[in-house]
Design a protein around this motif. Structure first.
Motif, short mmCIF file in Angstrom:
data_model
loop_
_atom_site.label_atom_id
_atom_site.label_comp_id
_atom_site.label_asym_id
_atom_site.label_seq_id
_atom_site.Cartn_x
_atom_site.Cartn_y
_atom_site.Cartn_z
N GLU A 1 46.64 20.79 -15.22
CA GLU A 1 47.81 20.68 -14.14
C GLU A 1 46.92 19.79 -12.74
N VAL A 2 46.06 20.07 -12.16
CA VAL A 2 45.84 19.87 -10.75
C VAL A 2 44.88 18.79 -10.90
N ILE A 3 43.66 18.54 -12.04
CA ILE A 3 43.21 17.82 -12.46
C ILE A 3 43.64 16.62 -13.03
N ARG A 4 44.33 16.35 -13.80
CA ARG A 4 45.43 15.87 -13.99
C ARG A 4 45.91 14.71 -13.01
N GLU B 1 45.01 31.62 -6.40
CA GLU B 1 44.35 32.68 -8.22
C GLU B 1 43.73 31.35 -8.05
N VAL B 2 45.21 30.10 -8.66
CA VAL B 2 45.22 28.64 -8.63
C VAL B 2 43.20 28.27 -8.42
N ALA B 3 43.75 28.51 -6.43
CA ALA B 3 42.68 27.86 -5.70
C ALA B 3 41.09 28.35 -6.13
N LEU C 1 39.63 26.33 -9.26
CA LEU C 1 39.69 25.19 -8.97
C LEU C 1 38.32 25.17 -8.46
N ASN C 2 38.17 26.18 -7.54
CA ASN C 2 37.02 26.15 -6.32
C ASN C 2 35.67 26.25 -7.34
N ASN C 3 35.56 27.25 -8.17
CA ASN C 3 34.27 27.81 -9.44
C ASN C 3 34.77 27.64 -10.34
N ILE D 1 41.08 22.35 -0.59
CA ILE D 1 42.29 23.08 -2.01
C ILE D 1 42.16 23.86 -1.22
N LEU D 2 44.00 24.65 -1.30
CA LEU D 2 44.29 25.43 0.10
C LEU D 2 45.02 26.41 -1.10
#
Length: 534
Positions: A457-460, A481-483, A486-488, A507-508
């Motif tokens: 969803e973040v990428i969208r 966990e979402v961060a 995303l970072n990995n 991204i925080l």
């Protein structure tokens, strides 16, 4: 069977009443002062809207929330012009009953084909009975659930200990649950010998079985005093408002639940003890000595090991004593109950094992429905059995287990799919709905999106931000966990968005945020916030 009633009112905000059968929790009632209860109360109301398409009216009864009155709950006295006058109930109801009896005699078919209790079978449309602004005398028969307002009825009933007063019923009767025919006849004779006022009906409750004429007379006099007070209140109240309020949970439970099988009633608070004692002296003086004030140092429910059992009531899965389990999933419209074999193993054949497990499950299902106060349509998915005799025995076991339930129930036979469908009367929201609220994170679904789903969803959202040429800086706040995801695992996609949109993405992550929390802050070159279409 040893039975006890334990009443815990040490916390002023909450009253809890537990009924134990052989030291096992069998019934539980909880009421909080912060939640106003209307069921059983009688109000003067005013029709505010009519809905001919569903043959119902909405009634303002003075609580700030309109009630729902269906045509099936409209008493025949409203069919005449001029509205409803409680003082005319005694006279007019008696006349209706005599007219109905005369029609039955004249027709030669008896009451079966004429009127029942003076109530005609065919009712006029609701728009011909009421107009906006008409006044009605109503009783709340079901609490509002969710966005639905309380359900109302104009058939008034006022319960006592052994009798129920029903204005306009104009006859006496005996509860169907009293099966002894000799006792039924005796109770009816006793009621008639007390000469109840014409036009007022009385029904002997199940608790009235075996009671003496003196006990019934005491209860009748108490109910008549209440009814006269309601009639006086009608005369003085000129706007929608309450005419009669049901007793508090302690008095109501003792009145409705207490039976000779209960050996003692324990209350842990002196003031409530005195109040209950006064009530027992008035309606059941011979059992006053069964009421005790609990003065132990250990909390009453802790001493009887109830706290842990109460916590387990709202669990989805309930373990059965010899293995196996039942899974209970309530929805808004129905309750689904699934019987699982789990670790249950026996020395018999698979069919015998399934039968034994289903018998145990039937008893536990009845207990859980009472404890959780679940109502509406209930679908029970038992383990499949090929033998028809076993199916009938499981049905019988479920009916026997439900026979002690005060709520009205109807149980169907096993369907071709092996399901037993049933209904249980719903008067108020379930116990779970009363003490829990929907999770602000999952919105009551019981599930949240995975870190992978949230990352997608973040990428969208970043793809939308890329299209806006004014955005130079994006700050994303999500669960940690979402961060991390995303970072990995999504770092390449984030960097690609930065390159295409010529913007910086930060991204925080935080443990304190909901798993589905997603906050995107977009800024332009001047630091002004830029909105994007989500």
């Amino acid at each position: 069977m040893k039975k006890e009633m334990l009443i815990n009112v040490l916390q002023p905000e909450e009253c809890r009443i537990a009924v134990l059968a052989d030291d096992r929790l069998d019934e539980l009632y909880i009421e909080r002062k912060s939640v106003e209860a209307f069921a059983g109360n009688i109000y003067r109301g005013k029709i505010v809207n009519l809905e001919p398409s569903i043959q119902a009216a909405f009634v303002d009864f003075g609580v700030g929330r309109n009630g729902f009155l269906h045509i099936s709950d409209v008493e025949p006295q409203y069919f005449r012009q001029g509205g409803y006058d409680p003082e005319e109930v005694m006279r007019e109801s008696d006349e209706m009953a005599e007219a109905a009896a005369k029609r039955a005699r004249d027709s030669g078919h008896g009451n079966k084909h004429a009127f029942k209790g003076g109530r005609p079978r065919v009712k006029p449309p609701i728009q011909e009975i009421f107009r906006r602004g008409d006044e009605v005398l109503v009783q709340v028969i079901k609490e509002g659930i969710g966005t639905k307002g309380p359900t109302l009825s104009t058939y008034i009933s006022i319960p006592g200990r052994y009798l129920v007063l029903m204005p306009a019923l104009c006859r006496v009767g005996v509860s169907r649950k009293i099966e002894d025919e000799d006792d039924r006849k005796r109770l009816k004779r006793c009621l008639l010998s007390l000469n109840p006022p014409k036009g007022l009906g009385f029904i002997v409750r199940t608790a009235g079985a075996g009671r003496s004429e003196t006990e019934l007379q005491r209860d009748m006099e108490y109910l008549l005093r209440l009814w006269k007070a309601i009639v006086r209140r009608v005369k003085t109240l000129n706007e929608p408002g309450v005419l009669y309020e049901e007793s508090d949970l302690i008095i109501r439970t003792i009145r409705d639940i207490y039976c000779d099988e209960i050996d003692q009633i324990l209350i842990d608070e002196p003031e409530s003890y005195e109040k209950a004692r006064d009530f027992l002296k008035m309606v059941m003086p011979r059992v006053v000595d069964r009421l005790k004030l609990y003065e132990g140092s250990e909390p009453l429910f802790h001493k009887h090991k109830l706290e842990e059992e109460i916590m387990m009531i709202n669990q989805r899965q309930v373990q059965l004593p010899d293995g196996g389990s039942i899974v209970i999933d309530p929805t808004e419209a129905l309750v689904a109950i699934d019987v699982n074999s789990g670790s249950f193993r026996g020395n018999d054949s698979a069919e015998e094992n399934a039968f034994r497990l289903n018998l145990a499950a039937a008893k536990e299902i009845a207990r859980q429905l009472r404890l959780r106060d679940l109502g509406g349509v209930i679908v029970n998915d038992f383990i499949d059995m090929r033998k028809e005799s076993y199916r009938r025995k499981v049905e019988r076991a479920l009916r026997d287990a439900m026979s002690t339930d005060r709520a009205r129930t109807k149980i169907l036979r096993t369907s071709p799919f092996g399901l037993i469908e049933m209904t249980r009367q719903r008067i108020r929201p379930s116990l779970k709905r009363s003490i829990y609220t929907d999770c602000p994170c999952c919105q009551g679904r019981g599930l949240v999106k995975t870190a992978e789903s949230m990352s997608i969803e973040v990428i969208r959202m970043l793809a939308l931000a890329v299209r806006n040429k004014h955005i130079e800086r994006v700050t994303i706040r999500v669960n940690d966990e979402v961060a991390a995801y995303l970072n990995n695992k999504k770092r390449r996609d984030v960097m690609e968005a930065e390159d295409i949109g010529k913007m910086a993405v930060q991204i925080l992550g935080s443990e304190g945020l909901f798993p589905e929390h997603l906050e995107m802050d977009c800024r332009d070159a001047h630091g002004e916030r830029v909105e994007i279409d989500s």
